[in-house]
Structures are given as structure tokens and as C-alpha cells.
Design a protein around this motif. Sequence first.
Motif, mmCIF file in Angstrom:
data_model
loop_
_atom_site.group_PDB
_atom_site.id
_atom_site.type_symbol
_atom_site.label_atom_id
_atom_site.label_comp_id
_atom_site.label_asym_id
_atom_site.label_seq_id
_atom_site.Cartn_x
_atom_site.Cartn_y
_atom_site.Cartn_z
ATOM 1 N N GLY A 117 66.494 -6.980 93.441
ATOM 2 C CA GLY A 117 66.578 -5.633 92.885
ATOM 3 C C GLY A 117 65.306 -4.833 93.102
ATOM 4 O O GLY A 117 64.264 -5.349 93.500
ATOM 5 N N ALA A 118 65.389 -3.554 92.804
ATOM 6 C CA ALA A 118 64.288 -2.615 93.024
ATOM 7 C C ALA A 118 63.049 -2.995 92.215
ATOM 8 O O ALA A 118 63.135 -3.560 91.126
ATOM 9 N N ASN A 119 61.891 -2.678 92.775
ATOM 10 C CA ASN A 119 60.597 -2.801 92.101
ATOM 11 C C ASN A 119 60.221 -4.229 91.718
ATOM 12 O O ASN A 119 59.517 -4.439 90.736
ATOM 13 N N CYS A 120 60.660 -5.215 92.483
ATOM 14 C CA CYS A 120 60.275 -6.603 92.237
ATOM 15 C C CYS A 120 58.979 -6.921 92.975
ATOM 16 O O CYS A 120 58.655 -6.284 93.980
ATOM 17 N N VAL A 121 58.262 -7.916 92.472
ATOM 18 C CA VAL A 121 57.045 -8.405 93.113
ATOM 19 C C VAL A 121 57.192 -9.905 93.304
ATOM 20 O O VAL A 121 57.418 -10.631 92.332
ATOM 21 N N ALA A 122 57.080 -10.371 94.548
ATOM 22 C CA ALA A 122 57.128 -11.804 94.861
ATOM 23 C C ALA A 122 55.704 -12.279 95.131
ATOM 24 O O ALA A 122 54.984 -11.678 95.924
ATOM 25 N N LEU A 123 55.324 -13.374 94.465
ATOM 26 C CA LEU A 123 53.962 -13.884 94.539
ATOM 27 C C LEU A 123 53.879 -15.160 95.365
ATOM 28 O O LEU A 123 54.884 -15.840 95.584
ATOM 29 N N ASP A 124 52.666 -15.493 95.783
ATOM 30 C CA ASP A 124 52.419 -16.701 96.562
ATOM 31 C C ASP A 124 53.002 -17.912 95.841
ATOM 32 O O ASP A 124 52.802 -18.086 94.639
ATOM 33 N N GLY A 125 53.733 -18.736 96.570
ATOM 34 C CA GLY A 125 54.354 -19.924 96.003
ATOM 35 C C GLY A 125 55.790 -19.717 95.549
ATOM 36 O O GLY A 125 56.449 -20.667 95.140
ATOM 37 N N ALA A 126 56.309 -18.485 95.613
ATOM 38 C CA ALA A 126 57.690 -18.222 95.193
ATOM 39 C C ALA A 126 58.665 -18.873 96.166
ATOM 40 O O ALA A 126 58.498 -18.782 97.383
ATOM 41 N N ARG A 127 59.676 -19.549 95.610
ATOM 42 C CA ARG A 127 60.755 -20.171 96.384
ATOM 43 C C ARG A 127 62.060 -19.741 95.745
ATOM 44 O O ARG A 127 62.368 -20.148 94.618
ATOM 45 N N VAL A 128 62.824 -18.906 96.444
ATOM 46 C CA VAL A 128 64.083 -18.384 95.925
ATOM 47 C C VAL A 128 65.220 -19.038 96.700
ATOM 48 O O VAL A 128 65.300 -18.902 97.919
ATOM 49 N N GLY A 129 66.090 -19.749 95.994
ATOM 50 C CA GLY A 129 67.194 -20.454 96.627
ATOM 51 C C GLY A 129 68.270 -19.519 97.141
ATOM 52 O O GLY A 129 68.313 -18.323 96.815
ATOM 53 N N ASN A 130 69.180 -20.053 97.942
ATOM 54 C CA ASN A 130 70.293 -19.283 98.498
ATOM 55 C C ASN A 130 71.136 -18.666 97.386
ATOM 56 O O ASN A 130 71.333 -19.269 96.334
ATOM 57 N N GLY A 131 71.644 -17.459 97.639
ATOM 58 C CA GLY A 131 72.609 -16.833 96.755
ATOM 59 C C GLY A 131 72.065 -16.309 95.445
ATOM 60 O O GLY A 131 72.838 -15.917 94.572
ATOM 61 N N CYS A 132 70.758 -16.266 95.251
ATOM 62 C CA CYS A 132 70.196 -15.769 93.994
ATOM 63 C C CYS A 132 70.318 -14.256 93.886
ATOM 64 O O CYS A 132 70.326 -13.539 94.890
ATOM 65 N N VAL A 133 70.390 -13.794 92.656
ATOM 66 C CA VAL A 133 70.320 -12.376 92.336
ATOM 67 C C VAL A 133 69.103 -12.203 91.437
ATOM 68 O O VAL A 133 68.986 -12.864 90.402
ATOM 69 N N ILE A 134 68.191 -11.323 91.835
ATOM 70 C CA ILE A 134 66.955 -11.077 91.101
ATOM 71 C C ILE A 134 67.021 -9.666 90.529
ATOM 72 O O ILE A 134 67.129 -8.692 91.271
ATOM 73 N N GLY A 135 66.950 -9.546 89.212
ATOM 74 C CA GLY A 135 67.045 -8.249 88.548
ATOM 75 C C GLY A 135 65.876 -7.340 88.857
ATOM 76 O O GLY A 135 64.751 -7.794 89.122
ATOM 77 N N ALA A 136 66.127 -6.047 88.816
ATOM 78 C CA ALA A 136 65.109 -5.037 89.089
ATOM 79 C C ALA A 136 63.899 -5.233 88.189
ATOM 80 O O ALA A 136 64.020 -5.605 87.018
ATOM 81 N N GLY A 137 62.721 -5.015 88.752
ATOM 82 C CA GLY A 137 61.480 -5.069 87.994
ATOM 83 C C GLY A 137 60.956 -6.460 87.712
ATOM 84 O O GLY A 137 60.025 -6.620 86.932
ATOM 85 N N SER A 138 61.515 -7.475 88.342
ATOM 86 C CA SER A 138 61.098 -8.852 88.080
ATOM 87 C C SER A 138 59.855 -9.236 88.866
ATOM 88 O O SER A 138 59.611 -8.723 89.953
ATOM 89 N N VAL A 139 59.076 -10.152 88.295
ATOM 90 C CA VAL A 139 57.993 -10.812 89.005
ATOM 91 C C VAL A 139 58.536 -12.169 89.422
ATOM 92 O O VAL A 139 59.000 -12.944 88.573
ATOM 93 N N ILE A 140 58.498 -12.445 90.724
ATOM 94 C CA ILE A 140 59.084 -13.666 91.264
ATOM 95 C C ILE A 140 57.965 -14.648 91.561
ATOM 96 O O ILE A 140 57.092 -14.380 92.381
ATOM 97 N N ARG A 141 58.000 -15.798 90.869
ATOM 98 C CA ARG A 141 56.995 -16.839 91.094
ATOM 99 C C ARG A 141 57.651 -18.178 90.810
ATOM 100 O O ARG A 141 58.632 -18.259 90.091
ATOM 101 N N GLY A 142 57.128 -19.227 91.419
ATOM 102 C CA GLY A 142 57.699 -20.547 91.207
ATOM 103 C C GLY A 142 59.020 -20.711 91.936
ATOM 104 O O GLY A 142 59.325 -19.977 92.873
ATOM 105 N N VAL A 143 59.821 -21.690 91.482
ATOM 106 C CA VAL A 143 61.070 -22.041 92.145
ATOM 107 C C VAL A 143 62.245 -21.489 91.357
ATOM 108 O O VAL A 143 62.359 -21.723 90.150
#
Length: 162
Positions: A117-143
Amino acid sequence: MLIIDPSAKISPLADIEDSIRGTRIKICERVAIDAFVKIKPAGGSGDLEIGAGTVVNSGCVFYTGNGIRIGKDVAIAANCTFAPVNHEYLKRDVLIVAQGFRPSKGGIEIGDDVWIGANCVALDGARVGNGCVIGAGSVIRGVLESYGVYGGNPLRMLGTRV
């Protein structure tokens, strides 16, 4: 080194910098990159690969840092930032900009068929699996496990994909 498949559609208003340190930027077939997207080799010598059929909307920024791998058929909404690098900051007697960068956490990996989604930030070390949905404004880190629906800050699982 820039490797852009001839079938990729890149707005003339996108800004893709070539690396002076040998970073490889690969944009695969059928990728669509909108206006005002910035790709900048900075903070390391990691490569960037954007998989086939992925759509990157306006205002997104990719710092190559420790590397970014975006899977196939990913939808990235507007104004997302991918930052697979962190400044060092622990020495109080040295300016942060003079301390260099922290050790790599492995870059960023986004699986196939992901919606960010809009306005997300993905950080070093982020691992996003297949088929995920990430909501707007999220910080993505870890697995983040495949086929999860995630949102909020910090991320928490909201449910599973039906």
C-alpha cells in the motif's frame, strides 16, 4: 550497470541513476514504472532487481544499499521507500554522516504477487513472503509470512488472505 528489458514501460519523468560502484539495476519484462520514481545506488553496493510484471507507482524511492529483490507481479502503491541500509550513529564524538553505514541485515526481499500500500517504508532485512498484502503507511521489517495481511505500525498480523 542498467539492464532494462525492452518491454518495460518507464515514464520519462522517472529518475534511474546508473551506479559508479558496479551496482546492477535490472528491470525485467513488462515492468511499469510511473513518473517521479527515483532509483539511487547509495549506501552500499547491493543490486536491485524488479521482477516481471511489477508495477511501481509515482513517488517511490529505491536506495540500492545492501540490495533489493522485488518478485514478479508485485503492485507497489505511491510514495513507498525501500531503504536496505542504515547509517551508523553510536559514536557521539563523530558526526553521523562521517560514521558510515551499519552492517548489512541482508537487504530487502519481496516475494511474488505482493501488494504494498501507499506510503510504506521497507527496511534492511525485510523479507515479505509471496501473496502478502501490506497496508498503507506500514513500516516493513523482519519476516512477513506468505499470504498474510499486514498493517499498522509496528506491523501486526490482521488476518489471512481468503
